[in-house]
Design a protein around this motif. Structure first.
Motif, PDB file in Angstrom:
ATOM      1  N   HIS A  44       0.819  -1.214   0.000  1.00 24.37           N
ATOM      2  CA  HIS A  44       0.000   0.000   0.000  1.00 24.37           C
ATOM      3  C   HIS A  44       0.856   1.269   0.000  1.00 24.37           C
ATOM      4  O   HIS A  44       1.673   1.488   0.894  1.00 24.37           O
ATOM      5  N   TYR A  45       0.639   2.087  -1.014  1.00 22.91           N
ATOM      6  CA  TYR A  45       1.166   3.451  -1.094  1.00 22.91           C
ATOM      7  C   TYR A  45       0.038   4.282  -1.662  1.00 22.91           C
ATOM      8  O   TYR A  45      -0.683   3.838  -2.558  1.00 22.91           O
ATOM      9  N   GLU A  46      -0.120   5.501  -1.173  1.00 22.95           N
ATOM     10  CA  GLU A  46      -1.231   6.330  -1.647  1.00 22.95           C
ATOM     11  C   GLU A  46      -0.953   6.948  -3.012  1.00 22.95           C
ATOM     12  O   GLU A  46      -1.818   6.956  -3.877  1.00 22.95           O
ATOM     13  N   ASP A  49       4.525   9.280  -6.020  1.00 27.94           N
ATOM     14  CA  ASP A  49       5.776   9.807  -5.475  1.00 27.94           C
ATOM     15  C   ASP A  49       6.217   9.105  -4.199  1.00 27.94           C
ATOM     16  O   ASP A  49       7.378   9.189  -3.810  1.00 27.94           O
ATOM     17  N   GLU A  50       5.311   8.382  -3.547  1.00 26.82           N
ATOM     18  CA  GLU A  50       5.652   7.632  -2.333  1.00 26.82           C
ATOM     19  C   GLU A  50       6.326   6.294  -2.637  1.00 26.82           C
ATOM     20  O   GLU A  50       6.916   5.681  -1.748  1.00 26.82           O
ATOM     21  N   LEU A  51       6.232   5.834  -3.887  1.00 29.85           N
ATOM     22  CA  LEU A  51       6.756   4.511  -4.230  1.00 29.85           C
ATOM     23  C   LEU A  51       8.276   4.458  -4.130  1.00 29.85           C
ATOM     24  O   LEU A  51       8.959   5.347  -4.651  1.00 29.85           O
ATOM     25  N   PRO A  52       8.817   3.407  -3.515  1.00 28.60           N
ATOM     26  CA  PRO A  52      10.254   3.180  -3.637  1.00 28.60           C
ATOM     27  C   PRO A  52      10.579   2.939  -5.116  1.00 28.60           C
ATOM     28  O   PRO A  52       9.737   2.447  -5.872  1.00 28.60           O
ATOM     29  N   GLU A  53      11.790   3.285  -5.517  1.00 31.39           N
ATOM     30  CA  GLU A  53      12.155   3.172  -6.935  1.00 31.39           C
ATOM     31  C   GLU A  53      11.923   1.766  -7.480  1.00 31.39           C
ATOM     32  O   GLU A  53      11.386   1.606  -8.578  1.00 31.39           O
TER      33      GLU A  53
END
Length: 131
Positions: A44-46, A49-53
């Motif tokens: 879960h990421y909203e 831009d929050e995602l790890p590369e």
């Protein structure tokens, strides 16, 4: 827990068209065209831009795989769309990409851009620290 996390955990049924260790792709229950698919990271990421590369890379690879899977529907084109935050149209707060096959016989466009706005590009360049 968000609805997409429930789909990942198999608590809610979905028409899954692709799944691997990190990502999931399933048919949208409110499709804008035949084959409209959502691609999500299982974690879960909203917002994007929050995602790890590494997660972003895995998600992009899955989007490409799903585009190729959807070719069997013979679309004439497709949209890839990602909305971040409600102001941008995000309805489910779990990062997801829409892949929307497009067909020549559709009555209207799925994606409609607003009219251009008057923006001072020099001012924006300054704010971005570019020349």
């Amino acid at each position: 827990m968000c609805i997409f996390c429930k789909i990942v955990n198999k608590e809610i049924p979905a028409k899954i068209i692709y799944e691997d260790e990190n990502t999931l792709a399933f048919l949208d229950i409110n499709p804008r065209s035949k084959g409209h698919t959502l691609v999500i990271p299982k974690e879960h990421y909203e917002t994007f831009d929050e995602l790890p590369e590494e997660t972003a890379v895995n998600l992009t690879k899955t989007i490409k795989k799903v585009v190729n899977i959807l070719k069997s529907l013979n679309p004439d084109g497709y949209n890839i769309l990602n909305n971040n935050k409600p102001i941008a149209g995000q309805e489910v707060p779990h990062v997801h990409f829409h892949i929307i096959p497009r067909y020549n016989d559709e009555k209207e466009a799925v994606i409609k851009f607003s009219e251009p706005v008057n923006v001072d590009l020099d001012e924006v360049s300054k704010e971005l620290n570019i020349e």
